[in-house]
Write a protein that holds these residues in place. Structure first.
Motif, short mmCIF file in Angstrom:
data_model
loop_
_atom_site.label_atom_id
_atom_site.label_comp_id
_atom_site.label_asym_id
_atom_site.label_seq_id
_atom_site.Cartn_x
_atom_site.Cartn_y
_atom_site.Cartn_z
N VAL A 288 0.86 -1.19 0.00
CA VAL A 288 0.00 0.00 0.00
C VAL A 288 0.89 1.23 0.00
CG1 VAL A 288 -1.93 -1.13 1.13
CG2 VAL A 288 -0.18 -0.04 2.52
N ASN A 289 0.46 2.26 -0.71
CA ASN A 289 1.21 3.50 -0.74
C ASN A 289 1.02 4.24 0.57
OD1 ASN A 289 2.05 2.99 -3.34
ND2 ASN A 289 0.32 4.07 -4.26
N LYS A 290 1.71 5.35 0.68
CA LYS A 290 1.57 6.16 1.88
C LYS A 290 0.10 6.55 2.05
CE LYS A 290 3.38 10.28 4.17
NZ LYS A 290 4.21 11.50 4.04
N ARG A 291 -0.39 6.39 3.28
CA ARG A 291 -1.78 6.67 3.64
C ARG A 291 -2.76 5.81 2.83
NH1 ARG A 291 -2.40 11.04 7.02
NH2 ARG A 291 -0.55 12.32 7.27
N GLY A 292 -2.30 4.65 2.40
CA GLY A 292 -3.21 3.71 1.74
C GLY A 292 -3.71 4.18 0.41
N GLY A 293 -2.85 4.73 -0.41
CA GLY A 293 -3.26 5.33 -1.68
C GLY A 293 -3.84 4.35 -2.68
N ARG A 294 -3.62 3.05 -2.51
CA ARG A 294 -4.11 2.08 -3.50
C ARG A 294 -5.50 1.56 -3.16
NH1 ARG A 294 0.80 -1.90 -5.46
NH2 ARG A 294 2.21 -0.28 -6.21
N VAL A 295 -6.08 1.98 -2.08
CA VAL A 295 -7.40 1.48 -1.70
C VAL A 295 -8.33 2.67 -1.45
CG1 VAL A 295 -6.57 -0.68 -0.71
CG2 VAL A 295 -6.65 1.35 0.72
N SER A 296 -9.63 2.43 -1.60
CA SER A 296 -10.61 3.48 -1.39
C SER A 296 -10.78 3.75 0.10
CB SER A 296 -11.95 3.06 -1.98
OG SER A 296 -12.50 1.97 -1.24
N ALA A 297 -11.51 4.82 0.41
CA ALA A 297 -11.74 5.18 1.81
C ALA A 297 -12.47 4.05 2.54
CB ALA A 297 -12.52 6.49 1.90
N GLY A 298 -13.50 3.47 1.88
CA GLY A 298 -14.24 2.38 2.52
C GLY A 298 -13.37 1.15 2.73
N GLN A 299 -12.51 0.84 1.76
CA GLN A 299 -11.61 -0.31 1.90
C GLN A 299 -10.58 -0.08 2.99
OE1 GLN A 299 -10.29 -0.43 -2.16
NE2 GLN A 299 -11.79 -1.99 -2.76
N LYS A 300 -10.07 1.15 3.08
CA LYS A 300 -9.13 1.45 4.17
C LYS A 300 -9.80 1.25 5.52
CE LYS A 300 -7.74 5.61 2.87
NZ LYS A 300 -7.01 6.88 2.92
N GLN A 301 -11.08 1.66 5.62
CA GLN A 301 -11.77 1.51 6.89
C GLN A 301 -11.99 0.04 7.21
OE1 GLN A 301 -11.93 2.98 9.75
NE2 GLN A 301 -12.94 4.78 8.88
N LEU A 302 -12.27 -0.78 6.19
CA LEU A 302 -12.42 -2.21 6.43
C LEU A 302 -11.10 -2.82 6.91
CD1 LEU A 302 -14.73 -3.46 3.52
CD2 LEU A 302 -15.27 -3.27 5.95
N LEU A 303 -10.00 -2.38 6.34
CA LEU A 303 -8.70 -2.88 6.79
C LEU A 303 -8.43 -2.48 8.24
CD1 LEU A 303 -6.44 -2.25 3.66
CD2 LEU A 303 -7.39 -4.41 4.45
N SER A 304 -8.83 -1.28 8.61
CA SER A 304 -8.65 -0.87 10.01
C SER A 304 -9.57 -1.68 10.92
CB SER A 304 -8.93 0.62 10.17
OG SER A 304 -10.31 0.91 10.01
N PHE A 305 -10.77 -2.04 10.41
CA PHE A 305 -11.66 -2.92 11.20
C PHE A 305 -11.04 -4.31 11.36
CE2 PHE A 305 -15.80 -0.53 9.95
CZ PHE A 305 -15.46 0.49 10.83
N ALA A 306 -10.44 -4.82 10.29
CA ALA A 306 -9.78 -6.13 10.37
C ALA A 306 -8.65 -6.10 11.38
CB ALA A 306 -9.26 -6.54 8.99
N ARG A 307 -7.92 -5.01 11.38
CA ARG A 307 -6.84 -4.82 12.35
C ARG A 307 -7.39 -4.86 13.79
NH1 ARG A 307 -4.17 0.76 11.38
NH2 ARG A 307 -3.44 -0.25 9.48
N ALA A 308 -8.50 -4.15 14.01
CA ALA A 308 -9.11 -4.12 15.34
C ALA A 308 -9.70 -5.48 15.70
CB ALA A 308 -10.19 -3.04 15.39
N PHE A 309 -10.31 -6.18 14.71
CA PHE A 309 -10.89 -7.50 14.97
C PHE A 309 -9.79 -8.47 15.38
CE2 PHE A 309 -12.43 -11.70 13.91
CZ PHE A 309 -13.75 -11.67 14.32
N LEU A 310 -8.64 -8.37 14.71
CA LEU A 310 -7.51 -9.25 15.03
C LEU A 310 -7.00 -8.98 16.44
CD1 LEU A 310 -5.61 -11.43 13.89
CD2 LEU A 310 -4.15 -9.59 13.05
N ALA A 311 -7.03 -7.71 16.86
CA ALA A 311 -6.57 -7.36 18.21
C ALA A 311 -7.51 -7.93 19.27
CB ALA A 311 -6.50 -5.84 18.35
N ASP A 312 -8.79 -8.14 18.91
CA ASP A 312 -9.80 -8.74 19.79
C ASP A 312 -9.85 -8.04 21.15
OD1 ASP A 312 -11.81 -10.45 20.53
OD2 ASP A 312 -10.44 -12.00 21.27
N PRO A 313 -10.13 -6.73 21.16
CA PRO A 313 -10.19 -6.01 22.44
C PRO A 313 -11.49 -6.26 23.19
CG PRO A 313 -10.76 -4.52 20.68
CD PRO A 313 -10.42 -5.83 20.02
#
Length: 602
Positions: free
Chosen positions: A492-517
């Motif tokens: 991914v480019n700086k600030r996630g330039g290769r993905v849309s805003a919605g896709q970036k948010q899904l990746l951040s959700f996946a990151r949070a899901f993996l953390a399992d807080p």
């Protein structure tokens, strides 16, 4: 004496005390950086002494050869003294050269060791400091500490310090040799040293002032550049290119003028020393020649003295020039030491309480909060969020929603009152345990340079590929990741330039899901999305919130609809509390906000 005069004196005294404290802080930092290199510094000192002796030995041996080796050769044909002096001169030159080379390498190793340590300290400190610091301290200033200030220190340690130590030893040995060789010539040198001293002092005072101006101008230039590049979208959107270019041009001009001032005093200092040195040689030659004619001084001694006097002023010039680097480095060291002296406002507990298997039960008791010495943002907050409940915070801008999120995640500590997780005060929980138990997803779904896989794995360092894929599947990101050029290995480019805003948010959700807080805080996590983009993340959001405590801050009430409970905030207080259905039926602020939102969709 008037009160105003007394106040001025007190301010001057405070300024002196502050400057003294800053100097002491900087010296302590420098001492701590050099302390691990004591043995290497001792070796370097020995090498520079040996190198200086080798340089001084040359002129002295030339004089000795003229007075003691040429006469035996001319009278008796005895080549022994000349051979001895020639071999000795060669040995001194070789030993001095080898010592100088070894000293330069040793000094470079010390300098790079110091810079390595300092860079790591600064980086570690910027990560250690609390969010409050980063919200006040601009990124441009932090970058300036790691770039221009570090470069000034590197130049000092790499070249300047090496040169000045060698120059000081050389001056001392030259002066000592002249005194030992001929006391009368030493008197001439002493007289010439007086104007050299005052010229150097003048240069030091002027360069101190001008170099501080240059450092300030440099820092402002960097800050302006970073702020412009960071806010380029706003600059271009509002057609501010000409304004920012003009401002940057003004700062660049200030930087240029500051440098010109430095070079202007250099242009007077160096020729001044050359004139003093040449006049001293002329006087020493005239007086020495007269003494040779009178028989009071040997011709070889005169030659040696002239060579030594000529060399004496070269180190003075190097020391004066070193002061430029020293002033620049001193200003840089003061700024870096100031950054390292900053203390986190959120302090790690000395004896952290264990937090095993957190459930996510949150309670705020008599919480009051203000940012620093500013106005009170949360006047009084009592709130209980049971484990597993999804709570939505709504309200106008400035109502205190994001502040509440920062307190729950302990980016800030409450000014008064307590915030507890499963009955344990957040101040008593270790940072590692707290960050594992409480995770925040912000409006800016930040993606770092690296692959998609690496960005998701930030939620759980060391996660297996299966866990990463499972997290992406859970929030609905797996399909679009597989469509990317290299799947999970796509960079991914700086600030996630290769993905849309919605896709970036899904990746951040996946990151949070993996953390399992146990507790998840979403601070305007869908605010930057359009309606189609929001629909993309809705499924992932519902999966993410399942079976955990969640606090959702959102202006869009479509996101609020999935909450078990809604808190309406105004002026730092909860004005309405209930389920979405209850608050809609009550016809209060939430109902008005919901109606306004529905009207906006028409």
């Amino acid at each position: 004496m008037s009160h105003s005069a007394t106040d001025n004196e007190d301010q001057i005294e405070l300024g002196r005390d502050e400057n003294k404290a800053i100097r002491q802080r900087s010296l302590r930092l420098l001492g701590s950086l050099l302390s691990p290199h004591k043995k290497a510094l001792a070796i370097a000192a020995g090498l520079v002494m040996l190198s200086s002796l080798g340089q001084v030995a040359g002129p002295w041996l030339v004089g000795w050869t003229i007075d003691n080796a040429l006469m035996p050769l001319m009278e008796d044909g005895d080549t022994g003294p000349l051979t001895f002096s020639g071999l000795t001169y060669l040995a001194a030159a070789v030993i001095g050269g080898l010592a100088a080379g070894a000293y330069i390498r040793q000094a470079a190793r010390i300098a790079q060791g110091v810079m390595y340590d300092l860079r790591r300290r600064v980086f570690r400190q910027t990560q250690r400091l609390s969010l409050e610091f980063h919200e006040k301290y601009t990124s441009g200033r932090v970058i300036s500490r790691q770039t221009s200030d570090m470069e000034a220190l590197r130049e000092l340690l790499d070249g300047g310090l090496t040169g000045v130590i060698s120059s000081m030893f050389l001056m001392v040995f030259i002066a000592g040799t002249i005194v030992f060789t001929d006391l009368g010539s030493a008197g001439i040198l002493a007289l010439a040293f007086i104007p050299s001293f005052f010229l150097t002092r003048w240069f030091q005072k002027k360069s101190q002032l001008f170099y501080r101006e240059q450092r300030t101008a440099s820092a402002r230039l960097i800050v302006k550049f970073v702020e412009t590049m960071t806010g380029m979208r706003a600059v271009q959107a509002f057609r501010r290119e000409s304004t920012t270019e003009r401002d940057f041009g003004n700062l660049s001009n200030s930087y240029r003028e500051a440098f010109l001032k430095v070079f202007s005093i250099n242009g007077r200092f160096q020729p001044g020393l050359v004139v003093i040195g040449n006049l001293t040689v002329v006087v020493a030659l005239a007086v020495g020649a007269w003494r040779v004619i009178e028989g009071d001084l040997g011709a070889g001694t005169l030659v040696a003295v002239l060579l030594l006097v000529k060399r004496f002023f070269q180190p003075i010039q190097q020391i004066g020039m070193f002061y430029n680097s020293f002033q620049s480095a001193t200003a840089a060291l003061e700024k870096v030491s100031g950054l390292l002296a900053e203390e986190p406002t959120v302090v790690e507990p000395k004896n952290p309480a264990p937090l095993e298997n957190p459930r996510g039960d949150l309670r705020l008791s008599s919480v009051k909060f203000r940012y620093g010495s500013g106005p009170v943002v949360l006047p009084h907050m009592d709130l209980h969020i049971p484990a597993g409940q999804t709570v939505a915070l709504v309200g106008t801008t400035g109502a205190g929603k994001s502040t509440l999120a920062k307190l729950v995640t302990r980016f800030y500590d409450a000014s008064e009152g307590t915030i507890s997780l499963d009955g344990v005060d957040l101040r008593e929980i270790s940072t590692d345990d707290l960050r594992n138990a409480v995770v925040m997803v912000t409006q800016e779904a930040y993606l770092f340079s690296g692959s998609v896989r690496e960005n998701i794995a930030l939620g759980k360092p060391g996660a297996t590929d299966e866990e990463i894929v499972a997290a992406a599947q859970a929030v609905g990101a797996h399909e679009f990741i597989l469509k990317m050029p290299e799947g999970y290995d796509t960079e991914v480019n700086k600030r996630g330039g290769r993905v849309s805003a919605g896709q970036k948010q899904l990746l951040s959700f996946a990151r949070a899901f993996l953390a399992d807080p146990a507790v998840l805080v979403l601070d305007e996590a869908t605010a930057s999305l359009d309606l189609p983009g929001e629909r993309i993340v809705q499924h992932g959001l519902q999966t993410l919130l399942a079976d955990r405590t969640a606090i959702i801050i959102a202006h869009r009430l479509s996101t609020v609809a999935i909450a078990d409970r809604v808190l309406v905030m105004a002026h730092g207080e909860v004005t309405e509390d209930g389920t979405p259905e209850e608050l809609l039926a009550a016809g209060g602020t939430f109902a008005d906000l919901n109606q306004a939102w529905e009207d906006s969709l028409v």
